[in-house]
Design a protein around this motif. Structure first.
Motif, PDB file in Angstrom:
ATOM      1  N   TYR A  64      -5.474   2.828   5.582  1.00 16.74           N
ATOM      2  CA  TYR A  64      -5.013   4.117   5.861  1.00 16.74           C
ATOM      3  C   TYR A  64      -3.846   4.626   4.915  1.00 16.74           C
ATOM      4  O   TYR A  64      -3.768   5.692   4.493  1.00 16.74           O
ATOM      5  N   LEU A  65      -2.923   3.875   4.754  1.00 16.66           N
ATOM      6  CA  LEU A  65      -1.897   3.999   3.849  1.00 16.66           C
ATOM      7  C   LEU A  65      -2.301   4.318   2.433  1.00 16.66           C
ATOM      8  O   LEU A  65      -2.040   5.232   1.572  1.00 16.66           O
ATOM      9  N   GLY A  66      -3.367   3.297   1.990  1.00 21.69           N
ATOM     10  CA  GLY A  66      -3.874   3.581   0.522  1.00 21.69           C
ATOM     11  C   GLY A  66      -4.711   4.915   0.369  1.00 21.69           C
ATOM     12  O   GLY A  66      -4.564   5.798  -0.690  1.00 21.69           O
ATOM     13  N   GLN A  67      -5.502   5.300   1.423  1.00 14.93           N
ATOM     14  CA  GLN A  67      -5.981   6.457   1.383  1.00 14.93           C
ATOM     15  C   GLN A  67      -5.473   7.752   1.279  1.00 14.93           C
ATOM     16  O   GLN A  67      -5.738   8.746   0.561  1.00 14.93           O
ATOM     17  N   GLN A  68      -4.199   7.727   1.899  1.00 13.75           N
ATOM     18  CA  GLN A  68      -3.331   9.023   1.888  1.00 13.75           C
ATOM     19  C   GLN A  68      -2.772   9.208   0.293  1.00 13.75           C
ATOM     20  O   GLN A  68      -2.369  10.102  -0.210  1.00 13.75           O
TER      21      GLN A  68
ATOM     22  N   ILE B  89      -4.334   7.726  -2.388  1.00  9.52           N
ATOM     23  CA  ILE B  89      -5.460   8.202  -3.204  1.00  9.52           C
ATOM     24  C   ILE B  89      -5.692   9.832  -3.157  1.00  9.52           C
ATOM     25  O   ILE B  89      -6.075  10.488  -4.211  1.00  9.52           O
ATOM     26  N   ASP B  90      -5.770  10.376  -1.928  1.00  9.38           N
ATOM     27  CA  ASP B  90      -5.714  11.730  -1.590  1.00  9.38           C
ATOM     28  C   ASP B  90      -4.820  12.646  -2.348  1.00  9.38           C
ATOM     29  O   ASP B  90      -4.919  13.662  -3.048  1.00  9.38           O
ATOM     30  N   ALA B  91      -3.680  11.956  -2.611  1.00 14.21           N
ATOM     31  CA  ALA B  91      -2.508  12.652  -3.343  1.00 14.21           C
ATOM     32  C   ALA B  91      -2.745  12.345  -4.740  1.00 14.21           C
ATOM     33  O   ALA B  91      -1.588  13.173  -5.255  1.00 14.21           O
ATOM     34  N   GLY B  92      -3.518  11.920  -5.290  1.00  9.95           N
ATOM     35  CA  GLY B  92      -3.462  11.757  -6.732  1.00  9.95           C
ATOM     36  C   GLY B  92      -2.743  10.258  -7.322  1.00  9.95           C
ATOM     37  O   GLY B  92      -2.490  10.517  -8.362  1.00  9.95           O
ATOM     38  N   VAL B  93      -2.258   9.547  -6.420  1.00  8.18           N
ATOM     39  CA  VAL B  93      -1.321   8.626  -6.637  1.00  8.18           C
ATOM     40  C   VAL B  93      -2.267   7.432  -7.426  1.00  8.18           C
ATOM     41  O   VAL B  93      -3.084   7.128  -6.598  1.00  8.18           O
ATOM     42  N   PRO B  94      -2.053   6.729  -8.462  1.00  7.86           N
ATOM     43  CA  PRO B  94      -2.864   5.813  -8.986  1.00  7.86           C
ATOM     44  C   PRO B  94      -2.549   4.377  -8.512  1.00  7.86           C
ATOM     45  O   PRO B  94      -1.295   3.814  -8.181  1.00  7.86           O
ATOM     46  N   VAL B  95      -3.467   4.046  -7.677  1.00  8.35           N
ATOM     47  CA  VAL B  95      -3.554   2.614  -6.982  1.00  8.35           C
ATOM     48  C   VAL B  95      -4.799   1.803  -7.441  1.00  8.35           C
ATOM     49  O   VAL B  95      -5.445   2.309  -7.916  1.00  8.35           O
ATOM     50  N   VAL B  96      -4.520   0.351  -7.119  1.00  8.34           N
ATOM     51  CA  VAL B  96      -5.502  -0.373  -7.183  1.00  8.34           C
ATOM     52  C   VAL B  96      -6.814  -0.159  -6.542  1.00  8.34           C
ATOM     53  O   VAL B  96      -6.438  -0.271  -5.152  1.00  8.34           O
ATOM     54  N   GLU B  97      -7.991   0.020  -6.675  1.00 10.63           N
ATOM     55  CA  GLU B  97      -9.153   0.092  -5.854  1.00 10.63           C
ATOM     56  C   GLU B  97     -10.213  -0.654  -6.083  1.00 10.63           C
ATOM     57  O   GLU B  97     -10.249  -1.580  -7.157  1.00 10.63           O
ATOM     58  N   PRO B  98     -10.808  -1.062  -5.037  1.00 15.03           N
ATOM     59  CA  PRO B  98     -10.723  -0.566  -3.657  1.00 15.03           C
ATOM     60  C   PRO B  98      -9.648  -1.137  -3.354  1.00 15.03           C
ATOM     61  O   PRO B  98      -9.016  -2.206  -3.591  1.00 15.03           O
ATOM     62  N   ILE B  99      -9.164  -0.765  -1.884  1.00 16.27           N
ATOM     63  CA  ILE B  99      -7.962  -1.240  -1.504  1.00 16.27           C
ATOM     64  C   ILE B  99      -8.080  -2.698  -0.892  1.00 16.27           C
ATOM     65  O   ILE B  99      -9.151  -2.964  -0.252  1.00 16.27           O
ATOM     66  N   GLY B 100      -7.035  -3.361  -1.062  1.00 16.63           N
ATOM     67  CA  GLY B 100      -7.431  -4.884  -0.537  1.00 16.63           C
ATOM     68  C   GLY B 100      -7.106  -4.951   0.791  1.00 16.63           C
ATOM     69  O   GLY B 100      -6.810  -4.045   1.581  1.00 16.63           O
ATOM     70  N   GLY B 101      -6.772  -6.236   0.979  1.00 13.62           N
ATOM     71  CA  GLY B 101      -6.591  -6.703   2.331  1.00 13.62           C
ATOM     72  C   GLY B 101      -5.216  -6.676   3.057  1.00 13.62           C
ATOM     73  O   GLY B 101      -4.847  -6.666   4.242  1.00 13.62           O
ATOM     74  N   HIS B 102      -4.133  -6.941   2.157  1.00 11.47           N
ATOM     75  CA  HIS B 102      -2.685  -7.176   2.715  1.00 11.47           C
ATOM     76  C   HIS B 102      -1.765  -6.156   2.179  1.00 11.47           C
ATOM     77  O   HIS B 102      -0.734  -6.201   2.623  1.00 11.47           O
ATOM     78  N   ALA B 103      -2.273  -5.311   1.212  1.00 13.06           N
ATOM     79  CA  ALA B 103      -1.354  -4.450   0.434  1.00 13.06           C
ATOM     80  C   ALA B 103      -1.994  -3.440  -0.165  1.00 13.06           C
ATOM     81  O   ALA B 103      -3.047  -3.463  -0.502  1.00 13.06           O
ATOM     82  N   VAL B 104      -1.140  -2.273  -0.445  1.00 16.30           N
ATOM     83  CA  VAL B 104      -1.436  -1.287  -1.612  1.00 16.30           C
ATOM     84  C   VAL B 104      -0.716  -1.551  -2.521  1.00 16.30           C
ATOM     85  O   VAL B 104       0.655  -1.519  -2.500  1.00 16.30           O
ATOM     86  N   PHE B 105      -1.515  -1.567  -3.647  1.00 20.04           N
ATOM     87  CA  PHE B 105      -0.714  -1.715  -4.977  1.00 20.04           C
ATOM     88  C   PHE B 105      -0.751  -0.493  -5.842  1.00 20.04           C
ATOM     89  O   PHE B 105      -1.850   0.039  -6.364  1.00 20.04           O
ATOM     90  N   LEU B 106       0.346  -0.090  -6.131  1.00 16.00           N
ATOM     91  CA  LEU B 106       0.562   1.013  -7.091  1.00 16.00           C
ATOM     92  C   LEU B 106       0.529   0.799  -8.463  1.00 16.00           C
ATOM     93  O   LEU B 106       0.990  -0.507  -9.080  1.00 16.00           O
TER      94      LEU B 106
END
Length: 456
Positions: free
Chosen positions: A324-328, A330-347
């Protein structure tokens, strides 16, 4: 699709206090721009780690009240051992104060100086214990794991060709063991497939090599297998986890993650020989073999927690909240590690701050800036965490990340909205973020206590 609510009710609350920007400026400067050195009281939403930060259940708290605090032979140890036998399938257990205690013991038991330990990407404390025991770590993870934008369902998989090449190069007799983490923290919480685990097991059997697991987040790995791997959709996460672990000779466990406790860990194994050696060493470094540096109440809570962490509804919400956090973002164009993992969102700090070189410590700078702007505490997972090599030079990891680590059963999705807003605001103003330099650096695990200052 209907939205999912938390699969629990909140019974006790801990008040949060938002600080002013001036207060946060003072705090981050006093902490030397290291989020580990911030006092928790100034952190509005604390995403430093998921280790030991879980909220325990009513069952866990109830069992803590009946913990057996006997110095030896406590019945609370029996409860933990029975839980590990039932849910993980290992006959023998040796408790430790936390996961790195287990890493220390197994490194001393299995490693002879000059040997090699291949694994699916390093983890900081694990690699340090292996190196302190005289081994050389080798990363044999698939190449996709080092690419934050690569879409692969199991980026934690071991590359069998890399492992075969290492065996051919150094000789099977010079490999202490293969260490397979499920999931892989520094790759972004990425899972390992059952097929890959089975293939690694077969290769290890072919060469008589021990296969060990860093099983710290095994429940989350089981969920990804259920979701992504053919043939597992109709199996429970508990069933998948037990099958997954059946391929290993033993594991190290930090109970502070997928056992849902605030302190504790253990070794689990099949070999009586390893058990006897672990019991000999645990007395020296941790405590008696039936408590390993823990109180009886901690053993009780861990026994209940490792069962609760395998519940399908809990895991669906747990991983769903991270997404839920990661998708927000991604939708805003923030670069993150994909696919979103299990315990964290990584910028992805490289793409977030392209104007900073890796020597300017972009992930550390971004973590400090995020706290300054919002009171959200995160942590660096890049060049600072990677440390230095034997020649004293910086290691330059391909991934330069900031980890937004979600504690289990602690925050609501509304908190995730606040975090998303804060990260997006930093992204909009990213050109104003300046790099950092070291002003103090310890010799080991420098990310915990190093201090920095801003570059001119």
């Amino acid at each position: 699709m209907r939205r999912m609510a938390e699969p629990y009710r909140i019974k006790t609350v801990e008040p949060l206090q938002m600080t002013t920007r001036e207060e946060r400026q003072k705090a981050i400067e006093e902490a030397g721009y290291n989020t580990f050195l911030l006092p928790s009281k100034v952190c509005y939403i604390d995403l430093l780690t998921d280790s030991g930060t879980s909220a325990m259940s009513d069952r866990q708290w109830a069992h803590m009240m009946i913990g057996d605090e006997a110095y030896a032979g406590a019945k609370s140890f029996d409860l933990l051992q029975e839980a590990v036998q039932e849910h993980y399938g290992f006959p023998y257990v040796v408790p430790t104060h936390q996961g790195r205690g287990a890493e220390h013991l197994i490194s001393r038991i299995l490693i002879k100086p000059g040997q090699h330990v291949p694994g699916n990407m390093y983890f900081t404390t694990t690699r340090l214990h292996q190196e302190m025991a005289g081994a050389t770590f080798h990363d044999v993870i698939i190449d996709e794991a080092h690419d934050p934008s690569a879409e692969h369902p199991f980026k934690g998989n071991i590359d069998l060709d890399k492992l075969r090449a290492l065996i051919a190069e150094v000789g099977a007799e010079n490999i202490a063991y293969v260490n397979l983490a499920v999931t892989v923290n520094l790759a972004g919480g990425q899972p390992v497939s059952m097929a890959n685990i089975e293939a690694v097991r077969a290769l290890c059997d072919e060469h008589a090599i021990i296969l060990w697991s860093d099983a710290t987040r095994l429940a989350e790995n089981a969920y990804f297998i259920q979701e992504r791997e053919e043939g597992y959709a109709d199996k429970s996460c508990a069933q998948i986890a037990k099958e997954m672990l059946s391929h290993f000779d033993g594991l190290t466990m930090s109970g502070k993650k997928d056992c849902l406790v605030n302190i504790g860990g253990f070794l689990a194994m099949r070999s009586e020989d390893i058990l006897l050696k672990a019991r000999e060493l645990v007395v020296v470094f941790e405590g008696m073999p039936t408590y390993g540096g823990l109180a009886g109440r901690d053993l009780e809570a861990m026994a209940i927690g490792l069962e609760e962490a395998l519940d399908d509804n809990y895991l669906a919400h747990r991983i769903g909240q991270v997404r839920y956090l990661g998708q927000q973002l991604i939708d805003a164009g923030v670069p993150v590690v994909e696919p979103i993992g299990g315990h964290a969102v990584f910028l992805d700090a490289r793409r977030f701050l392209p104007h900073l070189s890796q020597d300017e410590l972009p992930a550390q700078a971004l973590a400090a800036q995020l706290f300054l702007e919002s009171g959200v505490r995160s942590m660096e997972r890049g060049i600072v965490s990677a440390g230095r090599d034997e020649q004293g030079n910086h290691r330059y990891p391909a991934l330069e990340l900031v980890r937004l680590t979600i504690p289990r059963r602690v925050y609501t999705d509304r908190h995730m909205d606040v975090v998303a807003d804060a990260v997006i605001e930093c992204f909009k103003n990213r050109d104003s973020i300046t790099g950092l330099k070291f002003v103090y650096e310890p010799s080991a695990l420098r990310f915990f206590t190093s201090r920095f200052e801003k570059l001119a």
